[in-house]
Motif scaffolding. Structure first.
Motif, PDB file in Angstrom:
ATOM      1  N   ARG A  98       0.755  -1.107  -0.076  1.00  0.00           N
ATOM      2  CA  ARG A  98      -0.139   0.148   0.018  1.00  0.00           C
ATOM      3  C   ARG A  98       0.744   1.250  -0.045  1.00  0.00           C
ATOM      4  O   ARG A  98       0.703   2.292  -0.489  1.00  0.00           O
ATOM      5  CB  ARG A  98      -0.909  -0.128   1.169  1.00  0.00           C
ATOM      6  CG  ARG A  98      -0.356   0.140   2.623  1.00  0.00           C
ATOM      7  CD  ARG A  98      -1.240  -0.152   3.711  1.00  0.00           C
ATOM      8  NE  ARG A  98      -1.525  -1.766   3.651  1.00  0.00           N
ATOM      9  CZ  ARG A  98      -2.464  -2.371   4.554  1.00  0.00           C
ATOM     10  NH1 ARG A  98      -2.522  -1.557   5.598  1.00  0.00           N
ATOM     11  NH2 ARG A  98      -2.786  -3.456   4.450  1.00  0.00           N
ATOM     12  N   HIS A  99       2.026   1.112   0.739  1.00  0.00           N
ATOM     13  CA  HIS A  99       2.830   2.537   0.690  1.00  0.00           C
ATOM     14  C   HIS A  99       3.454   2.560  -0.595  1.00  0.00           C
ATOM     15  O   HIS A  99       3.616   3.784  -1.016  1.00  0.00           O
ATOM     16  CB  HIS A  99       3.890   2.119   1.668  1.00  0.00           C
ATOM     17  CG  HIS A  99       3.501   1.827   2.950  1.00  0.00           C
ATOM     18  ND1 HIS A  99       3.556   0.258   3.288  1.00  0.00           N
ATOM     19  CD2 HIS A  99       2.628   2.208   3.968  1.00  0.00           C
ATOM     20  CE1 HIS A  99       2.868  -0.015   4.451  1.00  0.00           C
ATOM     21  NE2 HIS A  99       2.329   1.372   4.949  1.00  0.00           N
ATOM     22  N   ILE A 100       3.972   1.637  -1.535  1.00  0.00           N
ATOM     23  CA  ILE A 100       4.467   1.913  -2.843  1.00  0.00           C
ATOM     24  C   ILE A 100       3.476   2.145  -3.697  1.00  0.00           C
ATOM     25  O   ILE A 100       3.533   3.190  -4.436  1.00  0.00           O
ATOM     26  CB  ILE A 100       5.159   0.608  -3.200  1.00  0.00           C
ATOM     27  CG1 ILE A 100       6.353   0.286  -2.375  1.00  0.00           C
ATOM     28  CG2 ILE A 100       5.394   0.667  -4.751  1.00  0.00           C
ATOM     29  CD1 ILE A 100       6.986  -1.184  -2.896  1.00  0.00           C
ATOM     30  N   LEU A 101       2.168   1.754  -3.429  1.00  0.00           N
ATOM     31  CA  LEU A 101       1.095   2.053  -4.498  1.00  0.00           C
ATOM     32  C   LEU A 101       0.495   3.397  -4.291  1.00  0.00           C
ATOM     33  O   LEU A 101       0.373   4.449  -4.961  1.00  0.00           O
ATOM     34  CB  LEU A 101       0.030   1.150  -4.174  1.00  0.00           C
ATOM     35  CG  LEU A 101       0.206  -0.274  -4.797  1.00  0.00           C
ATOM     36  CD1 LEU A 101      -1.172  -1.150  -4.266  1.00  0.00           C
ATOM     37  CD2 LEU A 101       0.483  -0.250  -5.985  1.00  0.00           C
ATOM     38  N   ALA A 102       0.683   4.025  -2.940  1.00  0.00           N
ATOM     39  CA  ALA A 102       0.504   5.171  -2.513  1.00  0.00           C
ATOM     40  C   ALA A 102       1.492   6.257  -2.986  1.00  0.00           C
ATOM     41  O   ALA A 102       1.100   7.554  -3.677  1.00  0.00           O
ATOM     42  CB  ALA A 102       0.376   5.602  -0.825  1.00  0.00           C
ATOM     43  N   MET A 103       2.750   5.979  -3.163  1.00  0.00           N
ATOM     44  CA  MET A 103       3.700   6.983  -3.925  1.00  0.00           C
ATOM     45  C   MET A 103       3.559   6.964  -5.365  1.00  0.00           C
ATOM     46  O   MET A 103       3.522   7.968  -5.720  1.00  0.00           O
ATOM     47  CB  MET A 103       5.223   6.242  -3.623  1.00  0.00           C
ATOM     48  CG  MET A 103       6.405   6.706  -4.428  1.00  0.00           C
ATOM     49  SD  MET A 103       7.489   5.671  -4.395  1.00  0.00           S
ATOM     50  CE  MET A 103       7.081   4.369  -5.860  1.00  0.00           C
TER      51      MET A 103
END
Length: 457
Positions: A367-372
Motif C-alpha cells: 500500500r505504501h509503494i502504491l500510495a507513492m
C-alpha cells in the motif's frame, strides 16, 4: 443484510428498476442482475450491437457491463450507453449462461442483436454463440487495443521500441485501415521476441472482419470512441474494481450513474442524433478526479503485469490506499509514506521496496509503494516487480503466501518495527519526558534480562 445500502439507494429511484440478487450463507452478494427503466429503454431503441466489458473485483467477483454500440447510438455521457449490469455466481459456462438468460428474459429486443463485441481474452465465445445464435460474436477493437498496450508494458522493451509500438498502436486504432493494420503487424514481427509473439495474438490484426465493425467511424469519431470507453471502464474500475465490498462498490457505481445521467433528458425527448449531440455539449458530464483516474490506471497495470494471485493481493493493498489519507515527504533517495498511523520507508528505485511487513515478506507492491505511485501520477512498471510474480510465472496464491515467510523474518520485522516506534517516541519529546521514558525502559530491560547483563538501549 449485506445489501442494505444498495436497497436504500434503489428506493430513491423514481422508476423501480429490475433487480435480482442472491446472497450466500454469509450474507454476502453471490449474484446480481440490475437494469433501470432508462437502461431498458435505451437497449430497446439500440439493440443491434452489444458491447460487453468485464471488471474484476479484489474479492474474486466479476461485474459484466452491457453497453449499446453502433452508428445510431449518440449517447455521449459516460456510462449512458450502459444497459445492464450482472455479477454471475461463477465465471463458468453454466454461470454465464444463466446471466445471459436473465438478460434475455427482461429484454425481448435481444432477438434483434446482430453483433456482439467482447473481450476475447476473458469471455467464453462458445457460451455467447449458444445464447445468441443469430448474432455475430467478434473481439472488440477496444479490448484488443488494451490487451496489446498491456503486453507492450509487460515485455519491458527498450524505451524507444516501446514508444514506437505504442504510437503505432494509437494511430492504427484511430485509423484501422488494412494498410495500417499490416504495418502494425510487421512492427510486432520485427520488434517482439519470437518466443513472446504468440502471446500477443497478432493474427487479430489481420482479421478484417473485426475492423469492419469499427471502420465506419471517422478518425475523430474513433478517437472520441476510444476516449469515451477508456473513461467508462476506468469509472467501473474505480467504483467496483478497487472496493473490497462488492455491495459498496455497486452502490457507489449506481449512485454515480444517478448523479451523472446527462443524456437521459435528451434521450427521453427523442432528439435526432444532431440535436442530441448539441444537448450533450450543453450538459457537461462529470469526469472523475485526476487521482481517481491515476488509481484506476494503477489497478490496470497491476492486473496486466502481475499474476492473478499477486494482483489480487496488491489490489487489496490499493483499496487501503484509496480509503486512507496518504502523506508523502520526498527526499533525494527515499520517500516517507504515512497511511493512517502507519509510517514506512519506501525505496522507489526499481525494484521498489518498503520497510513494511507485506513487502518484506512477499516482495510485492504494498500500500505504501502504491500510495507513492498514486501521488506521483505513475503506474506500476514491470521492473518494479520480482520476476517470479510477473504474469505467466507463479500460478497459485499459496506460492506467494508460503514463499518468503519464515519465523525468523517474522520476529526480525516485529523487533525492527517496535525498535523504530520506540525510537520515534524517545526522539520527539521534551528532555524531561525523555529522561522519564528512558528510565522506565531501562528498568524494564533490567527486570526482563537481568541487571547482571548490561543491555544496550
Amino acid at each position: 443484510m449485506a445489501l442494505t445500502m444498495l436497497n436504500e439507494l434503489l428506493e430513491e429511484d423514481p422508476s423501480p428498476p429490475v433487480l435480482l440478487y442472491q446472497v450466500s450463507k454469509t450474507a454476502k452478494l453471490d449474484t446480481l442482475n440490475y437494469q433501470s427503466r432508462f437502461m431498458q429503454s435505451v437497449f430497446a431503441h439500440f439493440p443491434e450491437i452489444l458491447f460487453i466489458h468485464r471488471t474484476y473485483n479484489p474479492t474474486g467477483k466479476v461485474l459484466y457491463t452491457f453497453l449499446v454500440d453502433g452508428p445510431r447510438v449518440q449517447l455521449e455521457a459516460h456510462l449512458a450507453r450502459a444497459v445492464y449490469f450482472a455479477i454471475p455466481a461463477k465465471e463458468d459456462a453454466e454461470g454465464l449462461a444463466q446471466m445471459f438468460q436473465v438478460f434475455k428474459k427482461f429484454n425481448p429486443a435481444w432477438e434483434r442483436i446482430c453483433t456482439i463485441l467482447a473481450d476475447p481474452c476473458f469471455l467464453p465465445m462458445p457460451t455467447l454463440a449458444m445464447e445468441f445464435p443469430a448474432a455475430e460474436v467478434l473481439p472488440s477493437a477496444f479490448h484488443i487495443c488494451k490487451f496489446l498496450q498491456g503486453k507492450f508494458y509487460q515485455l519491458s522493451l527498450e524505451q524507444p521500441v516501446e514508444q514506437v509500438l505504442l504510437t503505432s498502436l494509437r494511430s492504427t486504432m484511430c485509423s484501422a485501415t488494412a494498410s495500417n493494420l499490416r504495418k502494425l503487424y510487421a512492427l510486432l514481427i520485427n520488434y517482439i521476441p519470437p518466443d513472446q509473439l504468440p502471446k500477443l495474438h497478432s493474427y487479430w490484426l489481420l482479421n478484417d472482419r473485426i475492423w469492419l465493425a469499427h471502420r465506419w467511424r471517422s478518425r475523430a469519431e474513433r478517437s472520441r470512441y476510444f476516449q469515451g470507453l477508456e473513461i467508462t471502464t476506468r469509472i467501473l474500475s474505480q467504483f467496483f474494481g478497487t472496493t473490497p465490498s462488492v455491495e459498496q462498490g455497486m452502490t457507489s457505481l449506481l449512485r454515480y450513474m444517478q448523479q451523472n445521467s446527462g443524456d437521459k433528458a435528451g434521450f427521453s425527448l427523442g432528439l435526432s442524433p444532431q440535436d442530441n449531440c448539441s444537448a450533450s455539449n450543453i450538459i457537461s458530464p462529470q469526469i472523475p478526479k485526476v487521482e481517481q483516474l491515476v488509481e484506476a490506471c494503477i489497478q490496470h497495470s497491476l492486473s496486466t503485469i502481475c499474476t492473478a494471485p499477486a494482483a489480487q493481493l496488491c489490489l487489496g493493498e490499493l483499496a487501503v490506499v484509496q480509503k486512507s489519507v496518504h502523506l508523502i515527504g520526498s527526499g533525494s533517495e527515499k520517500v516517507n509514506i504515512q497511511i493512517l498511523e502507519d509510517t514506512h520507508r519506501v525505496q522507489p528505485q526499481p525494484p521498489a521496496s518498503c520497510s513494511c511487513y507485506f513487502n518484506q515478506a512477499f516482495h510485492l507492491p504494498c500500500r505504501h509503494i502504491l500510495a507513492m505511485l498514486s501521488a506521483r501520477c505513475q503506474v506500476l512498471q514491470p521492473n518494479m516487480l520480482p520476476p517470479q510474480w510477473t504474469a505467466g510465472r507463479a500460478a497459485k496464491l499459496n506460492d506467494i503466501l508460503g514463499s518468503k515467510w519464515s519465523e525468523t523474518l517474522d520476529k526480525h520485522l516485529a523487533v525492527a518495527l517496535l525498535t523504530e516506534e520506540v525510537g520515534q517516541l524517545l526522539q520527539h519529546c521534551s528532555q524531561e519526558e525523555f529522561e522519564r521514558r528512558y528510565s522506565t525502559l531501562r528498568e524494564l530491560a533490567d527486570s526482563w534480562i537481568g541487571p547482571y547483563e548490561q543491555v544496550q538501549l
